[in-house]
Design a protein around this motif. Sequence first.
Motif, short mmCIF file in Angstrom:
data_model
loop_
_atom_site.label_atom_id
_atom_site.label_comp_id
_atom_site.label_asym_id
_atom_site.label_seq_id
_atom_site.Cartn_x
_atom_site.Cartn_y
_atom_site.Cartn_z
N SER A 161 0.96 -1.52 -0.57
CA SER A 161 -0.02 -0.05 0.19
C SER A 161 1.13 1.27 -0.12
O SER A 161 1.99 1.46 0.19
CB SER A 161 -0.88 -0.27 1.14
N GLY A 163 1.16 3.67 2.10
CA GLY A 163 1.53 3.62 3.71
C GLY A 163 2.41 3.00 3.71
O GLY A 163 3.78 3.87 4.35
N THR A 187 3.69 12.76 3.91
CA THR A 187 2.62 12.57 3.88
C THR A 187 1.09 12.30 2.98
O THR A 187 0.44 11.99 3.02
CB THR A 187 1.93 13.30 5.36
N GLY A 189 -1.21 11.73 -0.29
CA GLY A 189 -1.60 10.52 -0.76
C GLY A 189 -2.14 9.59 0.61
O GLY A 189 -2.61 8.96 0.38
N LEU A 190 -1.57 9.70 1.79
CA LEU A 190 -1.75 8.42 2.65
C LEU A 190 -2.89 8.90 3.48
O LEU A 190 -3.40 10.18 4.10
CB LEU A 190 -0.52 8.95 3.94
N ASP A 191 -3.56 8.34 3.81
CA ASP A 191 -4.59 8.35 5.31
C ASP A 191 -4.88 8.79 5.82
O ASP A 191 -3.23 8.08 6.53
CB ASP A 191 -5.88 6.51 4.65
N LEU A 192 -5.23 9.39 6.79
CA LEU A 192 -4.93 9.43 8.23
C LEU A 192 -3.89 8.30 8.96
O LEU A 192 -3.36 9.64 9.80
CB LEU A 192 -6.53 9.50 8.75
N VAL A 193 -5.15 7.50 9.15
CA VAL A 193 -3.49 6.70 10.35
C VAL A 193 -3.17 6.50 9.57
O VAL A 193 -1.78 6.49 10.56
CB VAL A 193 -4.53 5.30 9.89
N SER A 194 -2.22 6.45 8.19
CA SER A 194 -0.59 6.32 7.63
C SER A 194 -0.30 7.71 8.50
O SER A 194 0.89 7.41 8.37
CB SER A 194 -0.67 6.04 6.39
N GLN A 195 -1.65 8.71 8.05
CA GLN A 195 0.08 10.22 7.98
C GLN A 195 0.46 9.99 9.78
O GLN A 195 1.55 10.84 10.55
CB GLN A 195 -0.90 10.83 7.47
N ARG A 196 -1.00 9.93 10.94
CA ARG A 196 -0.25 9.51 11.73
C ARG A 196 0.85 8.54 11.99
O ARG A 196 1.11 8.46 13.12
CB ARG A 196 -1.95 9.16 12.98
N TYR A 219 0.10 19.35 4.86
CA TYR A 219 -0.83 19.05 6.00
C TYR A 219 -0.36 19.68 6.99
O TYR A 219 0.55 19.64 8.15
CB TYR A 219 -0.87 17.67 5.57
#
Length: 361
Positions: A161, A163, A187, A189-196, A219
């Motif tokens: 994926s 992330g 970050t 293109g990453l979803d919120l969980v992957s960003q965190r 971001y």
Amino acid sequence: MPTTPVITARHLSKTYYTFRKPEGLRGALRSLFYRERVAREAVKGISFTVAPGELVGFLGPNGAGKTTTLKMLTGILHPTAGEAYVLGHIPWKREKSLLKQIALVMGQKSQLWWDLPAADTFLLNKDIYELSTSDYRRRLKELTELFELEDLLHIPVRQLSLGERMKCELAACLLHSPTVLFLDEPTIGLDLVSQRKLRHFLKEYNARHQLTIVLTSHYMQDVKELCRRVVVINHGVIIYDGSISDLLAQHAGTRLIKLTWAEPLPDQQVQEDMRRSLMTLAENSERRFRIAEFDAWSTVLEVSGGATAAGRTAAQITAVIPVSDVQIQEPDIEKVMAELFSTAPASGTDGAGDERAGSRL
């Protein structure tokens, strides 16, 4: 004694030259003999320093000059004017002793081999950076544990994926223990969980190794969680350099105060009386405020000035009006940045004054 900066930029500038061709067959024929050359200043004489172990956010809108600056500091681009030093080296000389101490991660570009597992790229980097087998195994073990890569190392990159790929990208860039890390929108293109998770990994690695990091990102959550200092660039010039708290204090014109009534206001008449009381206080207050929201349970007031002014206003109101709770809300950093970008003076700092000169072939 003052610390020697890891990164120093003095009056750094970069101008790109392109050629403008009129449309159509006539324009194409004419351009064979005469072309209009257009100069666009992407970076205009910026100066700043970065201390060892510092994590700095380098912010700006699209086309502001962020990536161009990072490419000059990593030696990918030569500047048109000015000078820069990274760890005492001139980056565009591309000296091996410097390249072994820096790393660049670009969110939209990959160094991983698409059809091979990430482990193969790691082995390639081991040879490129001339790591000993013992150092390689030690570093790989640490990074595998930190980025949770145990189940990813031997899977072809194209099957990971976004992330997961970004975690492998970071591990590949950190394998040789760089002193300075440049991150260009890691970050994206990453979803919120992957960003965190990615922010957590970076924060943890920075705490362990005191790695100097220069981060660009659109971001604001990345910046708020990772950076104590931000450098804001717009139209190729630096318009702010300092802490996020000072940025908000200087450029956020208002604060919001939420007051929760001690008892719900029972009917329309009581609510109107309370509204009139607040308006009277607003007229006599040291800092004028307006009622942004109002209902039977609470009100939100917009106060001009910073946190101190909001605190004084809240104290003045609660001295005469019973409330059960007071909340002073910090301004939205994204809104502040958007207003800062839109109000920054463009005269003399954007591409409107591009040099145009005819160039005969």
